[in-house]
Design a protein around this motif. Sequence first.
Motif, PDB file in Angstrom:
ATOM      1  N   UNK A   1     106.553 160.796  60.194  1.00  0.00           N
ATOM      2  CA  UNK A   1     106.757 161.616  61.390  1.00  0.00           C
ATOM      3  C   UNK A   1     105.511 162.430  61.686  1.00  0.00           C
ATOM      4  N   UNK A   2     104.914 162.186  62.827  1.00  0.00           N
ATOM      5  CA  UNK A   2     103.754 162.962  63.239  1.00  0.00           C
ATOM      6  C   UNK A   2     103.651 162.880  64.740  1.00  0.00           C
ATOM      7  N   UNK A   3     103.190 163.834  65.449  1.00  0.00           N
ATOM      8  CA  UNK A   3     102.737 165.125  64.932  1.00  0.00           C
ATOM      9  C   UNK A   3     103.901 166.045  64.570  1.00  0.00           C
ATOM     10  N   UNK A   4     103.596 166.978  63.676  1.00  0.00           N
ATOM     11  CA  UNK A   4     104.573 167.966  63.228  1.00  0.00           C
ATOM     12  C   UNK A   4     104.019 169.351  63.542  1.00  0.00           C
ATOM     13  N   UNK A   5     104.833 170.164  64.215  1.00  0.00           N
ATOM     14  CA  UNK A   5     104.473 171.553  64.484  1.00  0.00           C
ATOM     15  C   UNK A   5     105.445 172.425  63.698  1.00  0.00           C
ATOM     16  N   UNK A   6     104.938 173.159  62.726  1.00  0.00           N
ATOM     17  CA  UNK A   6     105.759 174.024  61.887  1.00  0.00           C
ATOM     18  C   UNK A   6     105.819 175.415  62.495  1.00  0.00           C
ATOM     19  N   UNK A   7     106.993 176.040  62.380  1.00  0.00           N
ATOM     20  CA  UNK A   7     107.089 177.415  62.862  1.00  0.00           C
ATOM     21  C   UNK A   7     108.100 178.208  62.050  1.00  0.00           C
ATOM     22  N   UNK A   8     107.904 179.523  62.078  1.00  0.00           N
ATOM     23  CA  UNK A   8     108.802 180.467  61.424  1.00  0.00           C
ATOM     24  C   UNK A   8     108.854 181.716  62.308  1.00  0.00           C
ATOM     25  N   UNK A   9     109.139 182.861  61.736  1.00  0.00           N
ATOM     26  CA  UNK A   9     109.257 184.087  62.525  1.00  0.00           C
ATOM     27  C   UNK A   9     107.902 184.576  63.044  1.00  0.00           C
ATOM     28  N   UNK A  10     106.925 184.714  62.173  1.00  0.00           N
ATOM     29  CA  UNK A  10     105.610 185.218  62.576  1.00  0.00           C
ATOM     30  C   UNK A  10     104.463 184.233  62.346  1.00  0.00           C
ATOM     31  N   UNK A  11     104.714 183.131  61.683  1.00  0.00           N
ATOM     32  CA  UNK A  11     103.683 182.130  61.468  1.00  0.00           C
ATOM     33  C   UNK A  11     103.082 182.098  60.081  1.00  0.00           C
ATOM     34  N   UNK A  12     103.529 182.962  59.198  1.00  0.00           N
ATOM     35  CA  UNK A  12     102.954 182.993  57.853  1.00  0.00           C
ATOM     36  C   UNK A  12     103.563 181.916  56.950  1.00  0.00           C
ATOM     37  N   UNK A  13     104.884 181.841  56.912  1.00  0.00           N
ATOM     38  CA  UNK A  13     105.524 180.800  56.099  1.00  0.00           C
ATOM     39  C   UNK A  13     105.144 179.418  56.604  1.00  0.00           C
ATOM     40  N   UNK A  14     105.152 179.258  57.921  1.00  0.00           N
ATOM     41  CA  UNK A  14     104.830 177.944  58.484  1.00  0.00           C
ATOM     42  C   UNK A  14     103.382 177.561  58.184  1.00  0.00           C
ATOM     43  N   UNK A  15     102.480 178.525  58.118  1.00  0.00           N
ATOM     44  CA  UNK A  15     101.087 178.227  57.761  1.00  0.00           C
ATOM     45  C   UNK A  15     101.024 177.668  56.340  1.00  0.00           C
ATOM     46  N   UNK A  16     101.838 178.221  55.445  1.00  0.00           N
ATOM     47  CA  UNK A  16     101.868 177.718  54.073  1.00  0.00           C
ATOM     48  C   UNK A  16     102.436 176.301  54.029  1.00  0.00           C
ATOM     49  N   UNK A  17     103.444 176.032  54.850  1.00  0.00           N
ATOM     50  CA  UNK A  17     104.029 174.690  54.898  1.00  0.00           C
ATOM     51  C   UNK A  17     103.015 173.698  55.458  1.00  0.00           C
ATOM     52  N   UNK A  18     102.261 174.099  56.470  1.00  0.00           N
ATOM     53  CA  UNK A  18     101.220 173.224  57.031  1.00  0.00           C
ATOM     54  C   UNK A  18     100.224 172.853  55.939  1.00  0.00           C
ATOM     55  N   UNK A  19      99.762 173.850  55.187  1.00  0.00           N
ATOM     56  CA  UNK A  19      98.797 173.581  54.113  1.00  0.00           C
ATOM     57  C   UNK A  19      99.397 172.631  53.073  1.00  0.00           C
ATOM     58  N   UNK A  20     100.659 172.836  52.723  1.00  0.00           N
ATOM     59  CA  UNK A  20     101.331 171.959  51.769  1.00  0.00           C
ATOM     60  C   UNK A  20     101.414 170.530  52.304  1.00  0.00           C
ATOM     61  N   UNK A  21     101.840 170.377  53.554  1.00  0.00           N
ATOM     62  CA  UNK A  21     101.968 169.040  54.139  1.00  0.00           C
ATOM     63  C   UNK A  21     100.617 168.338  54.236  1.00  0.00           C
ATOM     64  N   UNK A  22      99.575 169.085  54.537  1.00  0.00           N
ATOM     65  CA  UNK A  22      98.237 168.489  54.573  1.00  0.00           C
ATOM     66  C   UNK A  22      97.845 167.976  53.192  1.00  0.00           C
TER      67      UNK A  22
END
Length: 115
Positions: free
Chosen positions: A66-87
């Motif tokens: 599945x791509x592209x994937x846009x991750x999101x959360x409340x302020x963008x901090x958790x989702x930034x960590x998920x993006x780094x993990x997925x990369x």
Amino acid sequence: MNSLNVQDLPAFVAEAAAEDPGQPTLLLDVREDWEVALAPLAVPGARTLHMPMNQVPARLAELAGLQPIVCFCHHGMRSAQVVAFLQRQGHEHVYNLAGGTEAWSTQVDAGVARY
């Protein structure tokens, strides 16, 4: 890390759909259940999948291919960590929605509850 501003998300989804209509953009909501219930976020043309951050490693197979994937959360901090993990797991087209649902509510759609 790849990041999208909230105002750019609808255009990004539309462009991705034009490039590959068979593969809609996936909005990966990494918030907790109560957050999703309080402030759901959907973008026309995109598929939304709720997967709390702590479940992502165990549910990684659900994101295969599945791509592209846009991750999101409340302020963008958790989702930034998920993006780094997925990369690190080999996903190339994965993005963080900068500012998360808070920015979406204040800059795009005031109908999305703030909390």
